[in-house]
Design a protein around this motif. Structure first.
Motif, mmCIF file in Angstrom:
data_model
loop_
_atom_site.group_PDB
_atom_site.id
_atom_site.type_symbol
_atom_site.label_atom_id
_atom_site.label_comp_id
_atom_site.label_asym_id
_atom_site.label_seq_id
_atom_site.Cartn_x
_atom_site.Cartn_y
_atom_site.Cartn_z
ATOM 1 N N ILE A 11 0.838 -1.225 0.089
ATOM 2 C CA ILE A 11 0.119 -0.121 0.153
ATOM 3 C C ILE A 11 0.820 1.131 -0.094
ATOM 4 O O ILE A 11 0.509 2.287 -0.645
ATOM 5 C CB ILE A 11 -1.131 -0.018 1.306
ATOM 6 C CG1 ILE A 11 -2.072 1.160 0.716
ATOM 7 C CG2 ILE A 11 -0.335 0.315 2.541
ATOM 8 C CD1 ILE A 11 -3.414 0.891 1.752
ATOM 9 N N VAL A 15 1.161 5.273 -2.485
ATOM 10 C CA VAL A 15 0.848 7.015 -2.093
ATOM 11 C C VAL A 15 1.116 7.667 -3.177
ATOM 12 O O VAL A 15 2.114 7.613 -3.627
ATOM 13 C CB VAL A 15 1.650 7.216 -0.599
ATOM 14 C CG1 VAL A 15 1.486 8.647 -0.295
ATOM 15 C CG2 VAL A 15 0.999 6.328 0.350
ATOM 16 N N LEU A 115 -4.677 8.157 -3.171
ATOM 17 C CA LEU A 115 -4.159 7.603 -2.064
ATOM 18 C C LEU A 115 -3.182 8.744 -1.564
ATOM 19 O O LEU A 115 -2.201 8.993 -2.194
ATOM 20 C CB LEU A 115 -3.459 6.214 -2.011
ATOM 21 C CG LEU A 115 -2.974 5.797 -0.684
ATOM 22 C CD1 LEU A 115 -4.338 5.868 0.484
ATOM 23 C CD2 LEU A 115 -2.409 4.563 -0.938
ATOM 24 N N ALA A 118 -0.603 6.432 4.021
ATOM 25 C CA ALA A 118 -0.834 5.124 4.564
ATOM 26 C C ALA A 118 0.123 4.957 5.574
ATOM 27 O O ALA A 118 1.246 4.937 5.682
ATOM 28 C CB ALA A 118 -0.625 4.031 3.458
ATOM 29 N N HIS A 120 1.288 3.068 9.263
ATOM 30 C CA HIS A 120 1.184 1.995 9.963
ATOM 31 C C HIS A 120 0.860 2.278 11.486
ATOM 32 O O HIS A 120 1.679 3.024 11.914
ATOM 33 C CB HIS A 120 2.323 0.929 9.620
ATOM 34 C CG HIS A 120 2.279 0.401 8.428
ATOM 35 N ND1 HIS A 120 1.634 -0.689 7.987
ATOM 36 C CD2 HIS A 120 2.576 1.142 7.405
ATOM 37 C CE1 HIS A 120 1.728 -0.991 6.646
ATOM 38 N NE2 HIS A 120 2.375 -0.089 6.357
ATOM 39 N N ILE A 126 -3.888 0.059 9.524
ATOM 40 C CA ILE A 126 -3.185 0.980 8.698
ATOM 41 C C ILE A 126 -4.503 2.175 8.227
ATOM 42 O O ILE A 126 -5.284 1.691 8.118
ATOM 43 C CB ILE A 126 -2.682 0.332 7.357
ATOM 44 C CG1 ILE A 126 -1.809 -0.713 7.574
ATOM 45 C CG2 ILE A 126 -2.234 1.475 6.398
ATOM 46 C CD1 ILE A 126 -1.573 -1.589 6.078
ATOM 47 N N ILE A 128 -5.544 5.111 6.476
ATOM 48 C CA ILE A 128 -5.186 5.424 4.993
ATOM 49 C C ILE A 128 -5.976 6.776 4.957
ATOM 50 O O ILE A 128 -7.094 7.157 5.524
ATOM 51 C CB ILE A 128 -5.472 4.607 3.856
ATOM 52 C CG1 ILE A 128 -7.063 4.228 3.841
ATOM 53 C CG2 ILE A 128 -4.590 3.442 3.758
ATOM 54 C CD1 ILE A 128 -7.468 3.354 2.509
ATOM 55 N N THR A 130 -7.362 9.421 1.902
ATOM 56 C CA THR A 130 -7.881 9.359 0.111
ATOM 57 C C THR A 130 -8.255 10.738 -0.045
ATOM 58 O O THR A 130 -9.203 11.337 0.875
ATOM 59 C CB THR A 130 -8.701 8.274 -0.269
ATOM 60 O OG1 THR A 130 -9.803 8.335 0.556
ATOM 61 C CG2 THR A 130 -8.033 6.960 -0.201
#
Length: 154
Positions: A11, A15, A115, A118, A120, A126, A128, A130
């Motif tokens: 993922i 980005v 995106l 992301a 962690h 995670i 995210i 958008t």
């Protein structure tokens, strides 16, 4: 829709990239009326077709801003922002929403999703972010732009 090579493990590589564009959806008067009934927001500019034709600067009824915002969830699923190897994707919130142009009854809209980040969070989670642009068919200006947050669970 599956995004090629998009997974929990990859993922971060996505980005800054566009994840996809949804199909067009018609925002017809029936959908607007159903939203009005569901939320209790029966303002005339949304539900009174005759008055809106006479008095609205838009020449007819328009969708609720929050109706257009609520469409983003289904569009995100359609595009596939939750990787297929994630066990869940949960709405986490919004960082920014701007309603840019009205969606007239009968108009078609779609979402373009990029995106933004992301992060962690540990425990297989995670967060995210958008950027969602809700486009109106035939219009230059989007209906809205919104930064949405989702928590993915691996």
């Amino acid at each position: 829709m599956n995004i090629e090579n998009y997974s929990v493990a990859t993922i971060g590589d996505f980005v800054g990239r566009e994840l996809g564009v949804s199909n067009w959806v018609v925002v017809d008067q029936a959908r607007i009326n159903a939203f009005a009934e569901c939320t209790g927001d029966r303002q005339w500019i949304h539900v009174d077709e005759e008055r809106a034709k006479r008095e609205s600067p838009f020449g007819g009824t328009i969708a609720h801003g929050y109706l257009t915002l609520s469409l983003l969830g289904g569009f995100a699923i359609e595009i596939g922002i939750v990787p297929t190897d994630a066990s869940a994707g949960l709405n986490y919130g919004l960082d920014k929403v701007r309603f840019m142009a009205p969606v007239k009854a009968g108009a078609r809209v779609r979402s373009r999703v990029t995106l933004v980040s992301a992060e962690h969070k540990g425990g297989g989670r995670i967060l995210i972010k958008t950027m969602n642009e809700l486009q109106i068919d035939g219009e230059d200006k989007p209906a809205l732009i919104a930064e949405t947050l989702a928590m993915l669970v691996a």
